[in-house]
Design a protein around this motif. Structure first.
Motif, PDB file in Angstrom:
ATOM      1  N   UNK A  70       0.818  -1.276   0.065  1.00 52.58           N
ATOM      2  CA  UNK A  70      -0.026   0.048   0.138  1.00 52.58           C
ATOM      3  C   UNK A  70       0.719   1.169  -0.018  1.00 52.58           C
ATOM      4  N   UNK A 125     -15.139   4.442   7.003  1.00 58.75           N
ATOM      5  CA  UNK A 125     -14.398   5.234   6.113  1.00 58.75           C
ATOM      6  C   UNK A 125     -14.575   4.918   4.712  1.00 58.75           C
ATOM      7  N   UNK A 130     -16.244   7.176   1.622  1.00 55.43           N
ATOM      8  CA  UNK A 130     -15.453   7.741   0.847  1.00 55.43           C
ATOM      9  C   UNK A 130     -15.862   7.265  -0.573  1.00 55.43           C
ATOM     10  N   UNK A 164     -10.225   1.369  -4.771  1.00 53.53           N
ATOM     11  CA  UNK A 164      -9.921   2.233  -3.664  1.00 53.53           C
ATOM     12  C   UNK A 164     -10.821   1.651  -2.327  1.00 53.53           C
ATOM     13  N   UNK A 216      -8.524  -1.188  -0.988  1.00 57.30           N
ATOM     14  CA  UNK A 216      -7.191  -0.501  -0.356  1.00 57.30           C
ATOM     15  C   UNK A 216      -7.412   0.014   0.728  1.00 57.30           C
ATOM     16  N   UNK A 217      -8.505   0.691   1.012  1.00 54.29           N
ATOM     17  CA  UNK A 217      -8.796   1.554   2.244  1.00 54.29           C
ATOM     18  C   UNK A 217      -9.003   0.253   3.407  1.00 54.29           C
ATOM     19  N   UNK A 273      -5.607  -1.088   4.230  1.00 51.03           N
ATOM     20  CA  UNK A 273      -4.666  -0.159   4.736  1.00 51.03           C
ATOM     21  C   UNK A 273      -4.999   0.277   6.261  1.00 51.03           C
ATOM     22  N   UNK A 274      -6.400   0.498   6.297  1.00 58.37           N
ATOM     23  CA  UNK A 274      -6.611   1.365   7.607  1.00 58.37           C
ATOM     24  C   UNK A 274      -6.574   0.137   8.741  1.00 58.37           C
ATOM     25  N   UNK A 324      -2.715   0.281   9.390  1.00 60.54           N
ATOM     26  CA  UNK A 324      -2.094   1.338   9.970  1.00 60.54           C
ATOM     27  C   UNK A 324      -2.448   1.214  11.636  1.00 60.54           C
ATOM     28  N   UNK A 327      -1.836  11.206  21.171  1.00 61.16           N
ATOM     29  CA  UNK A 327      -2.065  10.655  19.823  1.00 61.16           C
ATOM     30  C   UNK A 327      -2.438   9.375  19.826  1.00 61.16           C
ATOM     31  N   UNK A 337      -9.675  11.975   7.442  1.00 63.82           N
ATOM     32  CA  UNK A 337     -10.066  10.575   6.814  1.00 63.82           C
ATOM     33  C   UNK A 337     -11.546  10.290   6.767  1.00 63.82           C
ATOM     34  N   UNK A 355      -0.449  12.427   7.846  1.00 68.98           N
ATOM     35  CA  UNK A 355      -0.814  11.137   8.346  1.00 68.98           C
ATOM     36  C   UNK A 355      -1.875  10.456   7.649  1.00 68.98           C
ATOM     37  N   UNK A 402      -2.742   7.169   4.134  1.00 64.73           N
ATOM     38  CA  UNK A 402      -3.723   6.085   3.959  1.00 64.73           C
ATOM     39  C   UNK A 402      -4.521   6.257   2.833  1.00 64.73           C
ATOM     40  N   UNK A 403      -4.211   5.750   1.633  1.00 64.56           N
ATOM     41  CA  UNK A 403      -4.934   5.573   0.485  1.00 64.56           C
ATOM     42  C   UNK A 403      -4.608   6.655  -0.604  1.00 64.56           C
ATOM     43  N   UNK A 404      -3.847   7.804  -0.183  1.00 69.43           N
ATOM     44  CA  UNK A 404      -3.541   8.881  -1.303  1.00 69.43           C
ATOM     45  C   UNK A 404      -2.334   9.506  -0.881  1.00 69.43           C
TER      46      UNK A 404
END
Lengths: 245, 179
Positions: A29, A81, A85, A117, A120-121, A124-125, A128, A165, B25, B67, B71-73
């Motif tokens: 990714x 998400x 999107x 997409x 991919x999301x 990847x999410x 992450x 964070x 996001x 950040x 993720x994606x872009x």
């Protein structure tokens, strides 16, 4: 889950090796490699299948490391998400295509692109989130050496920033459950019989979406900020304890 | 790090950075042609600038949306880091002082909004095509795509200004975390 098959990437030491393993797993990714080696411009479905396979691999990897419950919480956030999107994106692209009189083939390509997409999301999410949670901020703080005056303040502030964070990430994932509990009438089918009839108009749906988004954003802001005094106090106590030891 | 930078300020900056990443996001509306997307993460960048000043605004703008772009872009990371960082810094520079009216805060936020629109246009129309001629990774936009994206960026800027000022107002009366 059977512990025989459990992986413990989060416990791999030294830390740089753990980081390296996670970076290698996340290469597709981040850079596209090595999936781009097998990608073909002529067959978008083939590319889609490749990303789907990679997504399954990532889910399996997280499942083996964290178990079902954690994987499901990551996935619920990722799907939320990705759905927002891709559904909105597909809607806008199709609307523009319709206005411009795009061919059926172009419309299909748009759908495949949005599907790519989406896949991919949702890969990847969770990756992450897993990546972030593989590094414990608490253990980082406990290992910090505050004995030297040099960089003392910077270390403390950096540790606190990382702690907050990570807290924001935790709040967001758990907020989905909290939101569902507090607003059963907004999403749960067993409460929605009387609401469905009034929701037939598109304006009612827009209102529902607006209310959902506003409630969610406000809850996110409040839950994020309410913990800040405690986190700051916790850090002060750690510093005092270390300095008086 | 200056001595009047308190732990509370660090915590608030980190929280706004996280919220900015999530805001970027959560509500993403992909824009055809450029493969970019519309989002509401700028609200927190503007808020950081107005509430805490230029350096916190710069940090929130630099880290949070960047950040999220990862993720994606990922192709937009460079543009986002520079544009959003500058946005937070400039908003903080113009609107940081206590005692100035809402009007000046709105002007500060609007300048930030202008930076979003002008910055992305500049990157997508000129800088990315130039970089793309050397590194294919950046070959994602052209001047036509950049023009198409301007209305979406204007909408994003308006939401950032309105949302940022609206969130700042309840905080205006309270003590800042560095006080």
């Amino acid at each position: 889950m059977n512990k025989k098959y459990q992986l413990h990437v989060a416990k791999v030491k030294p830390v740089w090796l753990r980081f390296l393993i996670l970076v290698i797993i996340g290469l597709p990714p981040i850079t596209g490699w090595p999936l781009t080696l097998f990608a073909t411009a002529k067959d978008p479905l083939h590319n889609l299948f490749m990303w789907l396979s990679y997504g399954c691999f990532i889910w399996l990897f997280i499942l083996l490391n964290t178990g079902f419950k954690k994987l499901l919480s990551y996935l619920s956030f990722a799907f939320l998400l990705a759905l927002i999107t891709c559904l909105v994106g597909a809607g806008i692209r199709n609307l523009i295509g319709f206005i411009q009189g795009a061919s059926r083939q172009d419309m299909t390509l748009v759908s495949i692109r949005m599907l790519s997409l989406f896949i991919c999301m949702v890969s990847v999410i969770p990756y992450s989130l897993f990546f972030i949670n593989c590094f414990s901020v608490s253990s980082f703080i406990s290992r910090l050496d505050f004995s030297t005056v040099k960089n003392h303040r910077t270390k403390i502030h950096l540790a606190l920033a990382l702690r907050v964070f990570q807290h924001v990430g935790d709040v967001t994932i758990s907020l989905l459950d909290v939101w569902r509990e507090e607003n059963p009438k907004m999403i749960s089918p067993r409460f929605s019989d009387e609401l469905w009839e009034s929701r037939l108009s598109p304006l009612a749906w827009l209102n529902w979406m607006r209310n959902s988004a506003v409630t969610w954003c406000l809850a996110m802001i409040m839950h994020t900020f309410e913990a800040i005094p405690y986190l700051t106090e916790e850090m002060k106590n750690i510093i005092n304890f270390r300095e008086n030891r | 790090m200056s001595n009047n930078w308190t732990l509370g300020k660090t915590a608030v900056v980190a929280a706004l950075t996280g919220l900015s990443a999530l805001g970027t996001m959560i509500i993403r509306v992909p824009i055809p042609v450029t493969n970019g997307y519309f989002n509401i993460g700028d609200v927190f960048v503007v808020l950081a600038g107005l509430w805490l000043g230029p350096v916190p605004g710069l940090i929130v703008g630099l880290v949070g949306p960047t950040v999220a772009d990862a993720v994606g872009f990922p192709q937009f990371i460079l543009a986002t880091a520079i544009i959003k960082g500058l946005e937070g810094f400039v908003v903080g520079l113009i609107g940081r002082h206590r005692g100035i009216g809402v009007g000046r805060r709105v002007i500060a936020a609007s300048v930030g909004g202008f930076i979003i629109v002008a910055g992305y246009f500049l990157f997508e129309a000129y800088i990315y095509p130039y970089l793309g001629s050397y590194v294919p990774f950046f070959k994602v936009t052209d001047i036509g795509g950049a023009i198409v994206e301007v209305p979406a960026n204007i909408a994003q800027a308006v939401i950032a200004v309105a949302g940022g000022v609206a969130l700042w107002r309840p905080l205006a009366g309270s003590a800042r975390p560095d006080e």
